[in-house]
Design a protein around this motif. Structure first.
Motif, PDB file in Angstrom:
ATOM      1  N   UNK A 257       4.686  68.704  48.070  1.00 55.73           N
ATOM      2  CA  UNK A 257       5.366  67.503  47.587  1.00 55.73           C
ATOM      3  C   UNK A 257       4.712  67.085  46.277  1.00 55.73           C
ATOM      4  N   UNK A 258       5.316  66.108  45.622  1.00 62.15           N
ATOM      5  CA  UNK A 258       4.713  65.593  44.401  1.00 62.15           C
ATOM      6  C   UNK A 258       3.432  64.854  44.736  1.00 62.15           C
ATOM      7  N   UNK A 259       2.374  65.132  44.013  1.00 60.19           N
ATOM      8  CA  UNK A 259       1.107  64.447  44.256  1.00 60.19           C
ATOM      9  C   UNK A 259       1.132  63.018  43.766  1.00 60.19           C
ATOM     10  N   UNK A 260       0.306  62.176  44.403  1.00 58.34           N
ATOM     11  CA  UNK A 260       0.226  60.774  44.003  1.00 58.34           C
ATOM     12  C   UNK A 260      -0.505  60.607  42.674  1.00 58.34           C
ATOM     13  N   UNK A 261      -1.246  61.640  42.263  1.00 59.98           N
ATOM     14  CA  UNK A 261      -1.994  61.610  41.011  1.00 59.98           C
ATOM     15  C   UNK A 261      -1.391  62.650  40.074  1.00 59.98           C
ATOM     16  N   UNK A 262      -1.247  62.289  38.809  1.00 56.56           N
ATOM     17  CA  UNK A 262      -0.666  63.208  37.834  1.00 56.56           C
ATOM     18  C   UNK A 262      -1.482  64.505  37.774  1.00 56.56           C
ATOM     19  N   UNK A 263      -0.773  65.623  37.844  1.00 58.76           N
ATOM     20  CA  UNK A 263      -1.440  66.910  37.805  1.00 58.76           C
ATOM     21  C   UNK A 263      -1.919  67.396  39.149  1.00 58.76           C
ATOM     22  N   UNK A 264      -1.682  66.639  40.200  1.00 55.82           N
ATOM     23  CA  UNK A 264      -2.135  67.022  41.541  1.00 55.82           C
ATOM     24  C   UNK A 264      -0.943  67.443  42.390  1.00 55.82           C
ATOM     25  N   UNK A 265      -1.227  68.150  43.474  1.00 55.15           N
ATOM     26  CA  UNK A 265      -0.197  68.621  44.384  1.00 55.15           C
ATOM     27  C   UNK A 265      -0.369  67.943  45.747  1.00 55.15           C
ATOM     28  N   UNK A 266       0.736  67.453  46.284  1.00 58.54           N
ATOM     29  CA  UNK A 266       0.730  66.963  47.648  1.00 58.54           C
ATOM     30  C   UNK A 266       1.050  68.113  48.588  1.00 58.54           C
ATOM     31  N   UNK A 267       0.286  68.255  49.649  1.00 62.28           N
ATOM     32  CA  UNK A 267       0.475  69.377  50.567  1.00 62.28           C
ATOM     33  C   UNK A 267       0.428  68.861  52.000  1.00 62.28           C
ATOM     34  N   UNK A 268       1.420  69.243  52.790  1.00 59.43           N
ATOM     35  CA  UNK A 268       1.389  69.006  54.240  1.00 59.43           C
ATOM     36  C   UNK A 268       1.142  70.346  54.906  1.00 59.43           C
ATOM     37  N   UNK A 269       0.071  70.416  55.651  1.00 61.57           N
ATOM     38  CA  UNK A 269      -0.381  71.658  56.264  1.00 61.57           C
ATOM     39  C   UNK A 269      -0.183  71.565  57.767  1.00 61.57           C
ATOM     40  N   UNK A 270       0.693  72.407  58.317  1.00 64.63           N
ATOM     41  CA  UNK A 270       0.955  72.412  59.762  1.00 64.63           C
ATOM     42  C   UNK A 270      -0.071  73.299  60.461  1.00 64.63           C
ATOM     43  N   UNK A 271      -0.619  72.817  61.572  1.00 63.29           N
ATOM     44  CA  UNK A 271      -1.599  73.594  62.334  1.00 63.29           C
ATOM     45  C   UNK A 271      -0.978  74.065  63.629  1.00 63.29           C
ATOM     46  N   UNK A 272      -1.190  75.317  63.959  1.00 65.77           N
ATOM     47  CA  UNK A 272      -0.593  75.886  65.158  1.00 65.77           C
ATOM     48  C   UNK A 272      -1.504  76.982  65.710  1.00 65.77           C
TER      49      UNK A 272
END
Length: 327
Positions: A255-270
């Protein structure tokens, strides 16, 4: 204590309650949870004998609510969504009236009234007209009348609806107190309310029981995979390579990061696991700065939405709300 066996309630072509079967054990606080129009109030009205069922049976401590109404109803204290109080009476006058109507006699008459006033903490307003009381106090008076007759089960339909935050907290505390000496059943569509006071949750959707368990166990059962939410500074390619190699990672969503130049990531654990330490170590070794990291688990809200489909269903038409066409 309460056995509901294959209960169905129809209004013409509309089915408000569909083949509902459940058992309520003594000494616990139960919550009927469901969206508006799910069938909660209809079920409660059938349980208390205020409404007949199209099919099925309801037994209160072994007494059929339809075949033995007096025996069954004497074991129930009921507060409808709208408290059945008389505004021109004082709380004490009203409780005396209700006690007589319930057949309370002799020494128990005064004792039960004093106990109801004490438990609901309405002694200070007992001689004021009910119409001059706040909604919170009127609700307390309604609960007080439900306690008369010494019922083993207290049923409360939307007991905090229309109250301000302080009044809600006070009524919740009162319900917890009642749960020490009675079996309590309350209905609500407010998740936080049910989570705060109930030992057991029964989720109703479209007139059907779709789940019955403790709040904690429901959340565990529907937890599925956990999610680790991160904000990282780095390219998507590098993040994909580093995090994808961590054992237990089930998938990545950017996803778009909250900080410019950063990446938002949702990591699913299984399978479900807390991979915070492993992810931190992998990112540190790969020189991927972590700006934010947090674990997200399934909540009661997630369970509710998954079971009821509330996010996708449209609101029921006016003729299909709880209680049938005349509601």
């Amino acid at each position: 204590m309460i056995e509901i066996d294959h209960v169905t309630k129809r209004y013409g072509s509309h089915t408000a309650v569909s083949d509902l079967t459940l058992t309520v054990e003594p000494g616990r606080i139960y919550g009927f949870l469901g969206p508006n129009g799910a069938g909660k109030s209809t079920t409660m009205n059938i349980m208390t004998g205020c409404l007949s069922a199209t099919e099925g049976t309801v037994r209160i401590e072994g007494h059929d609510i339809f075949d033995e109404p007096n025996e069954a109803k004497s074991r129930i204290g009921y507060l409808p969504e709208q408290p059945p109080v008389y505004p021109e009476m004082t709380p004490r006058e009203y409780l005396r009236f209700v006690a007589r109507a319930k057949g309370v006699r002799g020494e128990a008459f005064s004792r039960q009234i004093e106990n109801a006033l004490a438990v609901t903490q309405t002694q200070d307003v007992q001689n004021r007209l009910i119409k001059n009381l706040s909604k919170g106090y009127r609700q307390r008076v309604g609960i007080a009348q439900a306690l008369l007759g010494n019922p083993s089960v207290v049923i409360l339909d939307e007991p905090t609806v229309g109250l301000d935050p302080l009044q809600i907290i006070e009524i919740r505390d009162l319900i917890k107190t009642l749960g020490k000496t009675h079996t309590v059943i309350l209905s609500s569509h407010i998740l936080s309310e049910v989570r705060a006071v109930c030992d057991q949750i029964m989720i109703i959707s479209k007139g059907r029981l779709v789940a019955s368990d403790t709040p904690d166990h429901l959340e565990k059962l529907f937890a599925g995979s956990m999610s680790l939410e991160l904000t990282l500074r780095g390219s998507r390619e590098k993040i994909q390579s580093v995090l994808g190699s961590v054992p237990g990672v089930g998938g990545l969503t950017f996803t778009e990061g909250e900080v410019e130049g950063a990446q938002g990531v949702t990591l699913e654990t299984n399978p479900p696991a807390d991979l915070s330490e492993a992810v931190f170590s992998a990112c540190a070794q790969a020189n991927l700065p972590i700006l934010r990291m947090g674990m997200r688990k399934a909540s009661l809200e997630d369970v509710f939405l998954e079971l009821t489909g509330a996010a996708e269903d449209e609101a029921p038409a006016a003729s299909e709300t709880e209680g049938g066409p005349a509601a």
